[in-house]
Scaffold this motif. Structure first.
Motif, PDB file in Angstrom:
ATOM      1  N   TRP B 109       0.834  -1.210   0.000  1.00 52.69           N
ATOM      2  CA  TRP B 109       0.000   0.000   0.000  1.00 52.69           C
ATOM      3  C   TRP B 109       0.863   1.251   0.000  1.00 52.69           C
ATOM      4  O   TRP B 109       0.500   2.271  -0.595  1.00 52.69           O
ATOM      5  CB  TRP B 109      -0.969  -0.024   1.181  1.00 52.69           C
ATOM      6  CG  TRP B 109      -2.121  -0.942   0.878  1.00 52.69           C
ATOM      7  CD1 TRP B 109      -2.343  -2.173   1.412  1.00 52.69           C
ATOM      8  CD2 TRP B 109      -3.161  -0.718  -0.086  1.00 52.69           C
ATOM      9  NE1 TRP B 109      -3.471  -2.731   0.850  1.00 52.69           N
ATOM     10  CE2 TRP B 109      -3.996  -1.872  -0.070  1.00 52.69           C
ATOM     11  CE3 TRP B 109      -3.471   0.326  -0.942  1.00 52.69           C
ATOM     12  CZ2 TRP B 109      -5.111  -1.991  -0.899  1.00 52.69           C
ATOM     13  CZ3 TRP B 109      -4.587   0.209  -1.760  1.00 52.69           C
ATOM     14  CH2 TRP B 109      -5.386  -0.941  -1.741  1.00 52.69           C
ATOM     15  N   GLY B 110       2.023   1.164   0.662  1.00 58.17           N
ATOM     16  CA  GLY B 110       2.944   2.304   0.625  1.00 58.17           C
ATOM     17  C   GLY B 110       3.396   2.596  -0.797  1.00 58.17           C
ATOM     18  O   GLY B 110       3.412   3.750  -1.241  1.00 58.17           O
ATOM     19  N   ILE B 111       3.741   1.528  -1.527  1.00 61.11           N
ATOM     20  CA  ILE B 111       4.181   1.711  -2.914  1.00 61.11           C
ATOM     21  C   ILE B 111       3.039   2.277  -3.752  1.00 61.11           C
ATOM     22  O   ILE B 111       3.244   3.188  -4.563  1.00 61.11           O
ATOM     23  CB  ILE B 111       4.669   0.367  -3.506  1.00 61.11           C
ATOM     24  CG1 ILE B 111       5.966  -0.079  -2.830  1.00 61.11           C
ATOM     25  CG2 ILE B 111       4.880   0.487  -5.010  1.00 61.11           C
ATOM     26  CD1 ILE B 111       6.413  -1.468  -3.234  1.00 61.11           C
ATOM     27  N   LEU B 114       2.716   5.932  -2.874  1.00 59.21           N
ATOM     28  CA  LEU B 114       3.884   6.680  -3.334  1.00 59.21           C
ATOM     29  C   LEU B 114       3.847   6.841  -4.855  1.00 59.21           C
ATOM     30  O   LEU B 114       4.052   7.935  -5.392  1.00 59.21           O
ATOM     31  CB  LEU B 114       5.159   5.955  -2.902  1.00 59.21           C
ATOM     32  CG  LEU B 114       6.470   6.540  -3.432  1.00 59.21           C
ATOM     33  CD1 LEU B 114       6.758   7.876  -2.763  1.00 59.21           C
ATOM     34  CD2 LEU B 114       7.644   5.589  -3.181  1.00 59.21           C
ATOM     35  N   TRP B 115       3.584   5.754  -5.542  1.00 62.49           N
ATOM     36  CA  TRP B 115       3.647   5.756  -7.004  1.00 62.49           C
ATOM     37  C   TRP B 115       2.568   6.663  -7.610  1.00 62.49           C
ATOM     38  O   TRP B 115       2.821   7.406  -8.551  1.00 62.49           O
ATOM     39  CB  TRP B 115       3.504   4.322  -7.534  1.00 62.49           C
ATOM     40  CG  TRP B 115       3.982   4.142  -8.935  1.00 62.49           C
ATOM     41  CD1 TRP B 115       3.219   4.088 -10.068  1.00 62.49           C
ATOM     42  CD2 TRP B 115       5.342   3.999  -9.384  1.00 62.49           C
ATOM     43  NE1 TRP B 115       4.013   3.904 -11.176  1.00 62.49           N
ATOM     44  CE2 TRP B 115       5.314   3.846 -10.776  1.00 62.49           C
ATOM     45  CE3 TRP B 115       6.573   3.973  -8.712  1.00 62.49           C
ATOM     46  CZ2 TRP B 115       6.477   3.674 -11.541  1.00 62.49           C
ATOM     47  CZ3 TRP B 115       7.733   3.808  -9.470  1.00 62.49           C
ATOM     48  CH2 TRP B 115       7.663   3.665 -10.861  1.00 62.49           C
ATOM     49  N   ASN B 116       1.359   6.602  -7.037  1.00 65.00           N
ATOM     50  CA  ASN B 116       0.260   7.356  -7.638  1.00 65.00           C
ATOM     51  C   ASN B 116       0.104   8.761  -7.059  1.00 65.00           C
ATOM     52  O   ASN B 116      -0.199   9.692  -7.794  1.00 65.00           O
ATOM     53  CB  ASN B 116      -1.048   6.577  -7.494  1.00 65.00           C
ATOM     54  CG  ASN B 116      -1.042   5.363  -8.395  1.00 65.00           C
ATOM     55  OD1 ASN B 116      -1.065   5.476  -9.613  1.00 65.00           O
ATOM     56  ND2 ASN B 116      -0.966   4.187  -7.793  1.00 65.00           N
ATOM     57  N   PHE B 117       0.307   8.885  -5.730  1.00 62.37           N
ATOM     58  CA  PHE B 117       0.076  10.186  -5.107  1.00 62.37           C
ATOM     59  C   PHE B 117       1.370  10.900  -4.735  1.00 62.37           C
ATOM     60  O   PHE B 117       1.349  12.032  -4.284  1.00 62.37           O
ATOM     61  CB  PHE B 117      -0.823  10.019  -3.870  1.00 62.37           C
ATOM     62  CG  PHE B 117      -2.174   9.467  -4.225  1.00 62.37           C
ATOM     63  CD1 PHE B 117      -3.150  10.296  -4.755  1.00 62.37           C
ATOM     64  CD2 PHE B 117      -2.450   8.112  -4.099  1.00 62.37           C
ATOM     65  CE1 PHE B 117      -4.387   9.794  -5.124  1.00 62.37           C
ATOM     66  CE2 PHE B 117      -3.684   7.591  -4.461  1.00 62.37           C
ATOM     67  CZ  PHE B 117      -4.657   8.435  -4.981  1.00 62.37           C
ATOM     68  N   GLY B 118       2.519  10.229  -4.920  1.00 57.81           N
ATOM     69  CA  GLY B 118       3.804  10.889  -4.678  1.00 57.81           C
ATOM     70  C   GLY B 118       4.547  11.153  -5.974  1.00 57.81           C
ATOM     71  O   GLY B 118       5.418  12.021  -6.033  1.00 57.81           O
ATOM     72  N   VAL B 119       4.223  10.393  -7.017  1.00 60.21           N
ATOM     73  CA  VAL B 119       4.925  10.552  -8.288  1.00 60.21           C
ATOM     74  C   VAL B 119       3.965  11.048  -9.381  1.00 60.21           C
ATOM     75  O   VAL B 119       4.114  12.141  -9.912  1.00 60.21           O
ATOM     76  CB  VAL B 119       5.596   9.224  -8.732  1.00 60.21           C
ATOM     77  CG1 VAL B 119       6.204   9.378 -10.115  1.00 60.21           C
ATOM     78  CG2 VAL B 119       6.671   8.817  -7.730  1.00 60.21           C
ATOM     79  N   VAL B 155      12.653   7.160  -7.774  1.00 61.17           N
ATOM     80  CA  VAL B 155      13.771   6.267  -7.461  1.00 61.17           C
ATOM     81  C   VAL B 155      13.466   5.477  -6.185  1.00 61.17           C
ATOM     82  O   VAL B 155      13.685   4.262  -6.119  1.00 61.17           O
ATOM     83  CB  VAL B 155      15.083   7.076  -7.301  1.00 61.17           C
ATOM     84  CG1 VAL B 155      16.180   6.201  -6.728  1.00 61.17           C
ATOM     85  CG2 VAL B 155      15.514   7.637  -8.645  1.00 61.17           C
ATOM     86  N   LEU B 156      12.890   6.185  -5.192  1.00 60.15           N
ATOM     87  CA  LEU B 156      12.499   5.493  -3.961  1.00 60.15           C
ATOM     88  C   LEU B 156      11.478   4.398  -4.287  1.00 60.15           C
ATOM     89  O   LEU B 156      11.577   3.264  -3.791  1.00 60.15           O
ATOM     90  CB  LEU B 156      11.917   6.503  -2.961  1.00 60.15           C
ATOM     91  CG  LEU B 156      11.383   5.912  -1.658  1.00 60.15           C
ATOM     92  CD1 LEU B 156      12.492   5.250  -0.873  1.00 60.15           C
ATOM     93  CD2 LEU B 156      10.689   6.989  -0.817  1.00 60.15           C
ATOM     94  N   GLY B 157      10.525   4.730  -5.150  1.00 59.18           N
ATOM     95  CA  GLY B 157       9.514   3.750  -5.552  1.00 59.18           C
ATOM     96  C   GLY B 157      10.151   2.537  -6.206  1.00 59.18           C
ATOM     97  O   GLY B 157       9.805   1.392  -5.879  1.00 59.18           O
ATOM     98  N   LEU B 158      11.111   2.757  -7.101  1.00 59.06           N
ATOM     99  CA  LEU B 158      11.759   1.633  -7.786  1.00 59.06           C
ATOM    100  C   LEU B 158      12.557   0.778  -6.798  1.00 59.06           C
ATOM    101  O   LEU B 158      12.615  -0.446  -6.922  1.00 59.06           O
ATOM    102  CB  LEU B 158      12.665   2.158  -8.902  1.00 59.06           C
ATOM    103  CG  LEU B 158      11.918   2.726 -10.111  1.00 59.06           C
ATOM    104  CD1 LEU B 158      12.878   3.470 -11.051  1.00 59.06           C
ATOM    105  CD2 LEU B 158      11.221   1.607 -10.883  1.00 59.06           C
TER     106      LEU B 158
END
Lengths: 163, 482
Positions: B109-111, B114-119, B155-158
Motif C-alpha cells: 500500500w505504501g508503494i 507513493l507511485w500514484n500520489f507521490g509521483v 527512485v524510492l519507488g523503484l
C-alpha cells in the motif's frame, strides 16, 4: 529433437533452437559489419543556402571573385593550414580531397553563387564531418568576408581542375 | 527427460497445493489506477494530436500547450498506466512463482500511494504549474519530463519495488532455479533502479552533447530495461499458465534474457545518429540495436513456438490473445527499430512521424497489449471479481483497429514528410501534406478510447468468479522447457 521438450534439468537443447541462435546471430553480425564499414560522412545536400546580396543561380563578378580569392589565400595560410594541406592528409582532409568531394555538387561554374553558398556553409565544419577524421572546430570566428574568401579560394582549385 | 504427459500430471497435482497469500486488493487497486490513467493519458495524447490539425484548440494557456500536454501523455503512460499495470500483475505472479507472499502487504500500500500520489499526480501538477525552481521545474528531457523532486520519489519507488517483488525470491530459496519470468522481473526492477538516475539527473548536471548522450541512454532504457522486462515476464507467465504447457526452450529463454540486458543499455545513443556525439559511439549504438533486433527474433520465436498448436486457445482466451498480439507487435516493432537505427534509414526518417508511429507500436502495441492481457488474466483469477468476456473481446478488437490505423497513417505520413524534407521544397509544404494523415490519426482515437472504456467495463461488469479458484498452475522448473 522431439516435440515434447519438458526437460526440467536443462540438459538438452533442441536443434531448432540452436539453429535459430546461430542463424540469427550470423545475420546480425553481417549487418553489424556493414554498419562498421559504412562511411559516416554527412551528405552534401544544398538546401537553398544563399549569400546575402547575391541572387541564387547568378555568376560572380570576376573582379570581385579574384579579390575574394586573394583574401582567402591569406586567411587559409593563417587559419586553416595547421590542419589542411594541399595534397597530404593532416589533421583534416587535403584541399584536393575536399575539392574532389564537392566537385559534383559544384557544377560547371565553381565561382557561381550556388557553389559559393555551399562551400561557405561547409567551412563552418558542420557535424558529423567526415568519417575517419576528427570533426573540425565549429566555432571558427571568421568575418563573413574572410569566410567567403576561403570558400572562393577552395573553389578556385575546383576551377583549375575543371580546366 | 520427462514426457509432456507426466509434466501435465505433475502440474495437475500441484494445483491442489496450498497457494500462498495473494494480495487481491492490491491487484485491484493498481489495475483501476492503471486503466484510469491509461484513459486520462490517452486524452492528453488525443489533445496533442488534435493541436496539430487545429492549432488554435485550447488557446495559449501554458498548461494546455502542446509541449506540456505531450509530457502529461508520455509520463502518464509510463508511470500511471504501465507502472501500475506491471505492479498489479506482479501481485498475481510473485506469490505463485516464489511460493511465498510478496515482501510486505503494508509496503504494497505504501508503494501504491507513493507511485500514484507521490509521483504521478504531483508530477502532472508540477508539469501544469511550470515552476522555475530547478528541482520543481519541468525537465525538457524525453521520458524524464517530471521534475527532479518527483524523480527522487520515483527512485524510492523503484527501490521499494525491488524489495517487494525481488525480495521474496531472495528470502525463499528456489530449488532447481527460478522461472524465466522471475529473471525478467528481478532484472527489470534492478536495472530500472540503476538506469533511472542516468536519464533523470545526469543530463541536468552535464550540459551539451554529453548530457544529451546520457539522456539518450535513458530514453531507450525506459523502454528496454523497465517496460520490456516486465512485459516479457507477463508474456512468459501467461502462455504456460493458460495453455498448461511448458515454454518451448529454456535455453532460448536464457539467451534472450542475457542478450536483452547486455545489448539494451548500449542502445540509447542511436537516438542521436548524425549528431555531435562521437561517430564511434553512434555506430556502437547502431550495432547494439541490430543485435537487439536479432535477440527479439529469438525471444519471439521462443514465445510463439510455445504456442504452437494452440490456435484455438489463442482465439478463445482473450487475455492470451492480447498477449499473442503483443508478441507479434514486439517482433515487428523491434525489427523496425533495428532497421531505422541504420544510418541510411535514420537519415530519412529522423524527426518525422515515422518515429511516432514506431513508438506507438512499441508502447501501445507491444507493451499495452501484453499489460492489458496481464490485468485481464489476473482479474479472471480474483475470487468474486466481475469479468465481462464480451466487453474484453470488443476492447481487443477496438484497440487493435485503432492502433493499426494510427500506426499506418503515421508511418505513411512520416515517409511523405521525410521525402519532402530531403527535397528543396519549403517546410510548409510538408506541413500541408501531413494534414490528411494527421486527421486520420485523430480519428484513430475513437476506437482506441472506446476500447479503453470497454476494457474498464470488462473489469467491473459481467458475472462474478467463483470464490476459490485453484485452476492455476504453480510454476516450478517443469514449466521452463528444455
Amino acid at each position: 529433437m522431439s516435440d515434447v521438450e519438458t526437460n526440467a534439468r536443462h540438459s538438452s537443447i533442441s536443434r531448432a533452437a540452436l539453429v535459430m541462435l546461430v542463424g540469427v546471430l550470423s545475420l546480425g553480425t553481417v549487418i553489424a559489419w556493414s554498419v562498421v564499414r559504412m562511411p559516416a560522412s554527412s551528405t552534401i545536400s544544398p538546401r537553398g543556402d544563399t549569400l546575402p546580396g547575391v541572387p541564387q543561380g547568378t555568376a560572380f563578378d570576376p573582379g570581385r571573385a579574384s579579390a575574394l580569392i586573394q583574401t582567402g589565400k591569406v586567411v587559409v595560410r593563417q587559419r586553416c593550414a595547421g590542419c589542411h594541406d594541399a595534397q597530404q592528409r593532416l589533421e583534416g582532409p587535403s584541399w584536393q580531397a575536399i575539392v574532389a568531394r564537392y566537385q559534383q555538387h559544384v557544377g560547371a561554374d565553381p565561382m557561381g553563387a550556388d557553389a559559393l553558398a555551399l562551400m561557405n556553409t561547409a567551412i563552418s565544419h558542420p557535424r558529423p564531418g567526415w568519417d575517419g577524421y576528427t570533426p573540425g572546430p565549429s566555432a571558427i570566428a571568421l568575418t563573413p568576408d574572410a569566410q567567403l574568401g576561403v570558400a572562393a579560394w577552395i573553389l578556385s582549385h575546383a576551377r583549375e581542375e575543371n580546366k | 527427460m520427462r514426457s509432456l504427459d507426466s509434466a501435465s500430471t505433475g502440474i495437475a497435482q500441484r494445483q491442489l497445493e496450498y497457494l500462498p497469500r495473494t494480495d487481491y486488493d492490491l491487484i485491484k487497486a493498481h489495475s483501476y489506477a492503471a486503466v484510469i490513467t491509461l484513459f486520462l493519458s490517452a486524452i492528453a495524447g488525443l489533445l496533442v494530436a488534435l493541436k496539430l490539425t487545429l492549432p488554435e484548440l485550447l488557446g495559449n494557456h501554458a498548461a494546455l500547450s502542446w509541449g506540456r500536454l505531450r509530457f502529461d501523455h508520455t509520463q502518464g503512460i509510463f508511470f500511471g498506466w504501465l507502472g501500475n499495470a506491471f505492479f498489479a500483475f506482479c501481485y498475481h505472479m510473485v506469490p505463485r512463482l516464489a511460493d511465498r507472499p510478496v515482501y510486505s502487504r503494508k509496503l504494497g500500500w505504501g508503494i501504491f500511494l507513493l507511485w500514484n500520489f507521490g509521483v504521478l499526480l504531483p508530477g502532472w501538477a508540477l508539469i501544469s504549474l511550470g515552476l522555475d525552481n530547478q528541482w520543481l521545474a519541468v525537465q525538457s528531457l524525453e521520458w524524464a519530463e517530471f521534475p527532479m523532486l518527483i524523480d527522487l520519489f520515483a527512485v524510492l519507488g523503484l527501490l521499494l519495488i525491488c524489495v517487494q517483488f525481488a525480495g521474496p525470491f531472495v528470502l525463499k530459496r528456489q530449488s532447481g532455479g527460478v522461472y524465466i519470468s522471475v529473471w525478467y522481473l528481478v532484472g527489470g526492477a534492478v536495472f530500472s533502479l540503476l538506469a533511472y538516475p542516468v536519464g533523470n539527473f545526469v543530463p541536468a548536471f552535464i550540459p551539451g552533447a554529453q548530457g544529451a548522450a546520457f539522456s539518450g541512454l535513458w530514453i531507450h532504457d525506459a523502454v528496454g530495461l523497465f517496460v520490456t522486462p516486465f512485459v516479457l515476464a507477463i508474456a512468459y507467465y501467461i502462455i504456460p499458465a493458460t495453455t498448461q504447457r511448458p515454454i518451448y526452450s529454456h535455453f532460448l529463454s536464457m539467451i534472450g534474457f542475457w542478450f536483452l540486458f547486455f545489448f539494451y543499455p548500449l542502445n540509447g545513443t542511436h537516438h542521436y545518429v548524425y549528431s555531435a556525439v562521437p561517430m564511434d559511439a553512434q555506430k556502437a549504438a547502431i550495432i547494439a540495436s541490430v543485435y537487439l533486433g536479432m535477440d527479439v527474433i529469438l525471444v519471439a520465436f521462443n514465445l510463439l513456438m510455445s504456442l504452437r498448436g494452440q490456435a484455438a486457445k489463442v482465439a478463445s482466451d482473450v487475455p492470451l490473445r492480447f498477449v499473442w498480439t503483443g508478441i507479434i507487435f514486439y517482433l515487428l516493432v523491434s525489427l523496425q527499430g533495428a532497421f531505422q537505427a541504420l544510418m541510411p534509414v535514420n537519415r530519412l526518417t529522423h524527426f518525422s512521424d515515422w518515429v511516432i508511429g514506431h513508438s506507438h507500436l512499441a508502447m501501445l502495441g507491444f507493451a499495452t497489449f501484453i499489460a492489458a492481457g496481464g490485468i485481464a488474466h489476473a482479474w479472471q483469477r480474483i475470487p468474486h471479481a466481475r469479468y465481462n468476456d464480451a466487453a474484453m473481446n470488443w476492447a481487443f478488437w477496438l484497440i487493435t483497429v485503432g492502433l493499426l490505423l494510427m500506426f499506418v497513417t503515421l508511418t505513411a505520413g512520416g515517409l511523405v514528410q521525410a521525402h519532402l524534407w530531403a527535397s528543396p521544397a519549403p517546410w510548409m509544404d510538408s506541413v500541408r501534406a501531413s494534414l490528411a494523415y494527421w486527421w486520420l490519426r485523430d480519428i484513430s482515437a475513437v476506437p482506441l478510447l472506446a476500447g479503453f472504456v470497454l476494457f474498464f467495463f470488462g473489469l467491473i461488469t459481467g458475472p462474478r468468479s467463483a470464490s476459490c479458484n485453484v485452476a492455476d498452475p504453480r510454476f516450478h522448473s517443469a514449466m521452463a522447457g528444455a
